[in-house]
Design an enzyme around this catalytic site. Structure first.
Site, PDB file in Angstrom:
ATOM      1  CE  LYS A  94      -3.828  -2.521   2.019  1.00 27.90           C
ATOM      2  NZ  LYS A  94      -4.642  -2.936   3.151  1.00 27.90           N
ATOM      3  CD  GLN A 149      -3.709  -4.644   6.213  1.00 26.44           C
ATOM      4  OE1 GLN A 149      -3.805  -3.571   5.622  1.00 26.44           O
ATOM      5  NE2 GLN A 149      -4.036  -5.784   5.641  1.00 26.44           N
ATOM      6  CG  ASP A 209     -10.092  -0.592   4.600  1.00 25.49           C
ATOM      7  OD1 ASP A 209      -9.658  -1.076   3.548  1.00 25.49           O
ATOM      8  OD2 ASP A 209      -9.462  -0.581   5.683  1.00 25.49           O
TER       9      ASP A 209
HETATM   10  N1  GUN Z   1      -6.971  -7.161   5.748  1.00 20.92           N
HETATM   11  C1  GUN Z   1      -7.201  -7.892   4.629  1.00 20.92           C
HETATM   12  N2  GUN Z   1      -7.765  -7.148   3.666  1.00 20.92           N
HETATM   13  C2  GUN Z   1      -7.917  -5.905   4.182  1.00 20.92           C
HETATM   14  C3  GUN Z   1      -8.435  -4.694   3.662  1.00 20.92           C
HETATM   15  O1  GUN Z   1      -8.909  -4.597   2.527  1.00 20.92           O
HETATM   16  N3  GUN Z   1      -8.393  -3.628   4.521  1.00 20.92           N
HETATM   17  C4  GUN Z   1      -7.907  -3.722   5.787  1.00 20.92           C
HETATM   18  N4  GUN Z   1      -7.940  -2.626   6.545  1.00 20.92           N
HETATM   19  N5  GUN Z   1      -7.419  -4.828   6.292  1.00 20.92           N
HETATM   20  C5  GUN Z   1      -7.414  -5.920   5.494  1.00 20.92           C
END
Ligand code: GUN
Length: 284
Positions: free
Chosen positions: A52, A96, A119
């Site tokens: 990211k 996350q 998200d």
């Molecule tokens: N863990 C796995 N996929 C995601 C996601 O798309 N966003 C977040 N915040 N955590 C994750």
């Protein structure tokens, strides 16, 4: 042999579009910033957060990383989120998942300001998605829709079977497909006749989290197969939920793992961060 839907290539196109808009905003002295929080040392989460960060660099989005120790208290985490909510220089906040067991995930999601929730996990944003009136779309299902659209695949009227009912993928993917006038069936671990239902799919989305779960006998000739899974097989190799070798002989289109939905998820996160910044600057 199926046509491979190249998520890496399509994600680059999305990121290029985002980059151009970020550059235009910089001309107006508007900087775009994403804060990413990671708690603990989960190796997969560290890789995702690293990817990211790289995507932020590639698109010109500023990124702030908060790597907190595994024993961070819920109160400390919520306090950091409140601080970021109130910081006008921060446009998007992502925490996350998964979080360590002593932290209530729901409380964390509910604390992130809906306006900075890139998200799209906050109940307010989930509600917007359900009624088809949204600012942010959850990154993975949004990435799937973008891939289909940019590949020229029409969704309207098709039967889309989704295997998996998670809040992150299965449920929002069903809402997005419905919003685009597909006929949707959501299957899960308790579904009876899973194979028969999958065989009726024009578009089959696998979001189960189990390597090789979708086998060729579950796929109709010339179906479109989207693999959302990220698993490791017995040899430790990265693989999806679909038996790619066999299913690619039957499907008309298929997404690979790696290089399919994964890069799209990150590209859509960049798009959501840009959208958040535009909204916060009254540009949309
Ligand atoms: N863990 C796995 N996929 C995601 C996601 O798309 N966003 C977040 N915040 N955590 C994750």
């Amino acid at each position: 042999m199926a046509q491979i839907i190249d998520g890496k290539n399509i994600s680059s196109l999305v990121k290029e579009d985002v980059k151009k808009e970020i550059e235009a905003l910089k001309q107006q002295n508007i900087k775009v910033c994403l804060a990413v929080i990671i708690v603990g040392d989960d190796p997969a989460s560290k890789v995702y957060v690293g990817n990211k960060k790289k995507a932020c660099e590639a698109t010109g989005i500023e990124s702030l990383e908060y790597a907190l120790p595994a024993d961070t208290t819920e109160e400390e985490l919520l306090c950091l989120i409140e601080k970021l909510n109130n910081d006008p220089a921060v446009n998007g906040i992502l925490c996350q998942l998964p979080l360590p067991k002593h932290i209530n995930e729901k409380r964390v999601i509910n604390t992130i300001s809906a306006k900075k929730d890139v998200d799209a996990f906050h109940p307010e944003n989930v509600g917007h998605i359900m009624i088809g009136d949204y600012t942010f779309l959850p990154c993975t299902p949004a990435g799937v829709m973008e891939m289909l659209e940019r590949t020229g695949i029409e969704v309207q009227g098709k039967h889309c079977v989704i295997v998996g009912r998670s809040n992150i993928v299965g449920k929002p993917a069903a809402a997005l497909m419905l919003n685009k006038s597909a006929t949707v069936t959501v299957c899960h671990s308790k579904t009876v006749n899973l194979k028969e239902i999958c065989l009726t799919a024009d578009i089959l989305i696998a979001a189960v989290g189990r390597a090789n779960f979708i086998t060729a006998d579950m796929v109709r000739q010339d179906a479109i197969v989207i693999d959302v899974g990220i698993n490791r097989n017995e040899q430790g190799k990265l693989c999806g939920d679909v038996d790619f070798e066999a299913v690619s002989q039957k499907a008309s289109h298929i997404t690979p793992v790696p290089g399919g939905v994964g890069p799209m998820t990150i590209a859509m996160l960049m798009k959501n961060t840009l959208t958040a910044a535009k909204q916060q600057n009254n540009l949309i």
